[in-house]
Design an enzyme around this catalytic site. Structure first.
Site, mmCIF file in Angstrom:
data_model
loop_
_atom_site.group_PDB
_atom_site.id
_atom_site.type_symbol
_atom_site.label_atom_id
_atom_site.label_comp_id
_atom_site.label_asym_id
_atom_site.label_seq_id
_atom_site.Cartn_x
_atom_site.Cartn_y
_atom_site.Cartn_z
ATOM 1 N N GLU A 149 46.087 53.184 89.064
ATOM 2 C CA GLU A 149 45.178 53.911 89.962
ATOM 3 C C GLU A 149 45.654 55.361 90.153
ATOM 4 O O GLU A 149 46.843 55.611 90.357
ATOM 5 C CB GLU A 149 45.141 53.196 91.316
ATOM 6 C CG GLU A 149 44.240 53.870 92.355
ATOM 7 C CD GLU A 149 44.283 53.160 93.699
ATOM 8 O OE1 GLU A 149 43.420 53.451 94.534
ATOM 9 O OE2 GLU A 149 45.175 52.311 93.912
ATOM 10 N N CYS A 188 42.116 49.002 93.476
ATOM 11 C CA CYS A 188 42.896 48.545 94.615
ATOM 12 C C CYS A 188 42.094 47.648 95.553
ATOM 13 O O CYS A 188 41.540 46.636 95.137
ATOM 14 C CB CYS A 188 43.476 49.766 95.336
ATOM 15 S SG CYS A 188 44.944 49.430 96.335
ATOM 16 N N LYS A 230 36.025 55.539 93.767
ATOM 17 C CA LYS A 230 36.282 54.487 94.749
ATOM 18 C C LYS A 230 35.323 54.649 95.914
ATOM 19 O O LYS A 230 35.225 55.722 96.509
ATOM 20 C CB LYS A 230 37.734 54.574 95.225
ATOM 21 C CG LYS A 230 38.190 53.412 96.098
ATOM 22 C CD LYS A 230 39.686 53.533 96.378
ATOM 23 C CE LYS A 230 40.218 52.331 97.148
ATOM 24 N NZ LYS A 230 41.672 52.440 97.401
#
Length: 342
Positions: free
Chosen positions: A47, A163, A129
């Site tokens: 990430e 995540c 995200k």
């Protein structure tokens, strides 16, 4: 869709070159070459790996993190730009699919962005995200639904989440409904300790079982001297250790190789797509096991519009609109709200 092919996947656990976009990119290019030599068709990185995950935001109060935040702005990645050109060239040269996490700079905002490069170097997916987690909200803006899509690549149908997006079941279902064959997961690593690694293992194995797909998960790693670079406070250094679990999981929830929990390395495994059918024969969450008459998901896949609409020709009512819309493969168990193509 090929249901019987075998694809070799690589999950790269690696440390960044702190405070250096160029240095970190060099490590990415080297890792791509190393994994390709081992026969990998798909290579997944951690990430926001380029230039580095903003660990400072986890250990510093907002009033003190201004200089580090500004430094991240200076080292962040523009898409498209020189960094994407270098990664695209490497993907094309080695004929591999690359999934890379970056800190994306879009003018005055930063985003946690996942990039998927096909084996011909084409950037086939840029997604942000959708909700930065906890401390991350001081660093990144929010993404939108335009990135909640599965893309066709030389390695198969690929979806990606970052995540704690894996704790958003509706985001996961949006990808499942598009029949992802390989799910690429990315976590920062070197955070919180063993409990973080344990939790992410549960998340990726559960998604593999529920989606009936492979999961390739990559986490970052910090060397002890890098932790000292980030903070001299020994109490804070403790929360920048552990939390690493780079792994490859089958649709039956089994590890296909030994996970990497410490140090740098590449986890490699062959993905036998016949295992997808074997799993879904018994439980297809978006097929014969779904109940669309009872439960449905609505997804807004429009890109978040910029607030400016520039009219160029009032006489003909033509205008330049700063909007974008994603493409989506229809599925009877999901409804899509999407603007028409201009």
């Amino acid at each position: 869709m090929n249901h019987s092919r075998i694809v070799r996947a690589a999950a790269v656990q690696i440390s960044p070159v702190l405070f250096s976009r160029d240095g970190t990119v060099e490590k990415v290019l080297s890792a791509i070459a190393d994994a390709a030599k081992q026969g990998a068709h798909l290579i997944v990185f951690p990430e926001t790996f380029v230039p580095y995950y903003p660990y400072f935001s986890f250990i510093q109060p907002p009033v003190l993190m201004g200089s580090e935040h500004l430094r991240l702005y200076e080292e962040a990645v523009e898409v498209p730009g020189l960094v994407t050109e270098e990664i695209a060239s490497a993907a094309r040269s080695h004929h591999v699919v690359v999934v890379l996490g970056v800190n994306e700079r879009d003018h005055g905002s930063l985003y946690n962005t996942q990039l998927v490069f096909d084996a011909d170097g084409t950037l086939v997916l840029k997604r942000r995200k959708i909700t930065p987690t906890y401390h991350e909200r001081m660093v990144w803006g929010q993404g939108d639904g335009s990135g909640l899509k599965v893309v066709e690549t030389a390695a198969g149908r690929i979806g990606a989440l970052a995540c704690w997006e894996h704790y958003n079941p509706l985001a996961r279902f949006a990808l499942m409904a598009q029949h992802e064959q390989i799910h690429c997961a990315q976590f920062p690593g070197s955070m919180v300790g063993q409990i973080f690694a344990d939790q992410l293992e549960v998340a990726i194995r559960h998604h593999a079982l529920e989606a009936g797909c492979f999961v390739v998960n990559s986490t970052g790693w910090l060397a002890p001297e890098q932790i000292e670079q980030i903070t001299p406070d020994e109490n804070l250094q403790r929360v920048l250790r552990g939390g690493c679990h780079s792994a490859i999981v089958s649709p039956e929830g089994k590890h296909l190789c030994e996970p990497i929990t410490e140090g740098e390395g590449i986890a490699i495994a062959d993905l036998d797509f016949s295992l997808i059918t074997k799993r879904k024969r018994m439980m297809d969450s978006v097929g014969h096991y779904a109940r669309s008459d009872l439960l449905q998901l609505q997804v807004n896949m429009n890109a978040k519009p910029v607030t400016v609409n520039l009219e160029t020709d009032l006489a003909t009512d033509s205008a330049i609109e700063f909007t974008n819309s994603g493409k989506f493969l229809p599925n009877p168990y999901i409804s899509v709200s999407q603007a028409p193509d201009k």
